[in-house]
Design an enzyme around this catalytic site. Sequence first.
Site, PDB file in Angstrom:
ATOM      1  N   ASN A   8       0.877  -1.165   0.000  1.00 38.27           N
ATOM      2  CA  ASN A   8       0.000   0.000   0.000  1.00 38.27           C
ATOM      3  C   ASN A   8       0.916   1.216   0.000  1.00 38.27           C
ATOM      4  O   ASN A   8       1.581   1.486   0.998  1.00 38.27           O
ATOM      5  CB  ASN A   8      -0.909   0.011   1.232  1.00 38.27           C
ATOM      6  CG  ASN A   8      -1.828   1.212   1.267  1.00 38.27           C
ATOM      7  OD1 ASN A   8      -1.637   2.185   0.544  1.00 38.27           O
ATOM      8  ND2 ASN A   8      -2.831   1.163   2.118  1.00 38.27           N
ATOM      9  N   LYS A  10       0.448   4.219   0.422  1.00 38.95           N
ATOM     10  CA  LYS A  10       0.127   5.240   1.422  1.00 38.95           C
ATOM     11  C   LYS A  10       0.634   4.868   2.816  1.00 38.95           C
ATOM     12  O   LYS A  10       0.566   5.675   3.732  1.00 38.95           O
ATOM     13  CB  LYS A  10      -1.385   5.472   1.476  1.00 38.95           C
ATOM     14  CG  LYS A  10      -1.932   6.076   0.196  1.00 38.95           C
ATOM     15  CD  LYS A  10      -3.413   6.312   0.308  1.00 38.95           C
ATOM     16  CE  LYS A  10      -3.947   6.914  -0.986  1.00 38.95           C
ATOM     17  NZ  LYS A  10      -5.391   7.124  -0.935  1.00 38.95           N
ATOM     18  N   CYS A  11       1.133   3.645   2.976  1.00 39.05           N
ATOM     19  CA  CYS A  11       1.583   3.134   4.280  1.00 39.05           C
ATOM     20  C   CYS A  11       3.096   3.296   4.408  1.00 39.05           C
ATOM     21  O   CYS A  11       3.851   2.780   3.583  1.00 39.05           O
ATOM     22  CB  CYS A  11       1.200   1.663   4.407  1.00 39.05           C
ATOM     23  SG  CYS A  11       1.886   0.839   5.854  1.00 39.05           S
ATOM     24  N   GLY A  12       3.532   3.984   5.458  1.00 37.23           N
ATOM     25  CA  GLY A  12       4.959   4.194   5.683  1.00 37.23           C
ATOM     26  C   GLY A  12       5.729   2.903   5.864  1.00 37.23           C
ATOM     27  O   GLY A  12       6.832   2.746   5.318  1.00 37.23           O
ATOM     28  N   ARG A  15       6.129   1.270   2.511  1.00 34.05           N
ATOM     29  CA  ARG A  15       7.136   1.966   1.695  1.00 34.05           C
ATOM     30  C   ARG A  15       8.552   1.638   2.168  1.00 34.05           C
ATOM     31  O   ARG A  15       9.459   1.416   1.361  1.00 34.05           O
ATOM     32  CB  ARG A  15       6.910   3.480   1.724  1.00 34.05           C
ATOM     33  CG  ARG A  15       5.683   3.934   0.962  1.00 34.05           C
ATOM     34  CD  ARG A  15       5.643   5.449   0.785  1.00 34.05           C
ATOM     35  NE  ARG A  15       5.798   6.183   2.022  1.00 34.05           N
ATOM     36  CZ  ARG A  15       4.816   6.599   2.812  1.00 34.05           C
ATOM     37  NH1 ARG A  15       3.560   6.321   2.481  1.00 34.05           N
ATOM     38  NH2 ARG A  15       5.057   7.282   3.901  1.00 34.05           N
TER      39      ARG A  15
END
Length: 114
Positions: A8, A10-12, A15
């Site tokens: 995802n 948007k997920c730190g 990433r």
Amino acid sequence: MKATIWHNPKCGTSRKTLAILEETPGVEVEVIEYLKNPPNAARLRGLYEKAGISPQQGLRMRGTDAAERGLPDADDDTVLNAMAAEPMLIERPLVETEKGARLCRPQDTVHEIL
């Protein structure tokens, strides 16, 4: 080595895990944005079995209605079918290599299968 990450963007944590994979020499990364291309219940079952965790342990609680729906206490099939139908219920990131699968929270967990 091939590594598949259910990601995802948007997920730190997702990433950071992807960055570890991309920075590891010899790793060919396949990125699957699971919110756009969710795995089916059978695929999820296989990933969790390979990771040595239950579907309930792979259930995303934060930011979902999983608790209100009773999913933490539901049987495996109910949890897996809910995840396949609503991929926001899948905790991320999941990574699979030839050495196994891991729910990479924290992101350094990915090193166990590299």
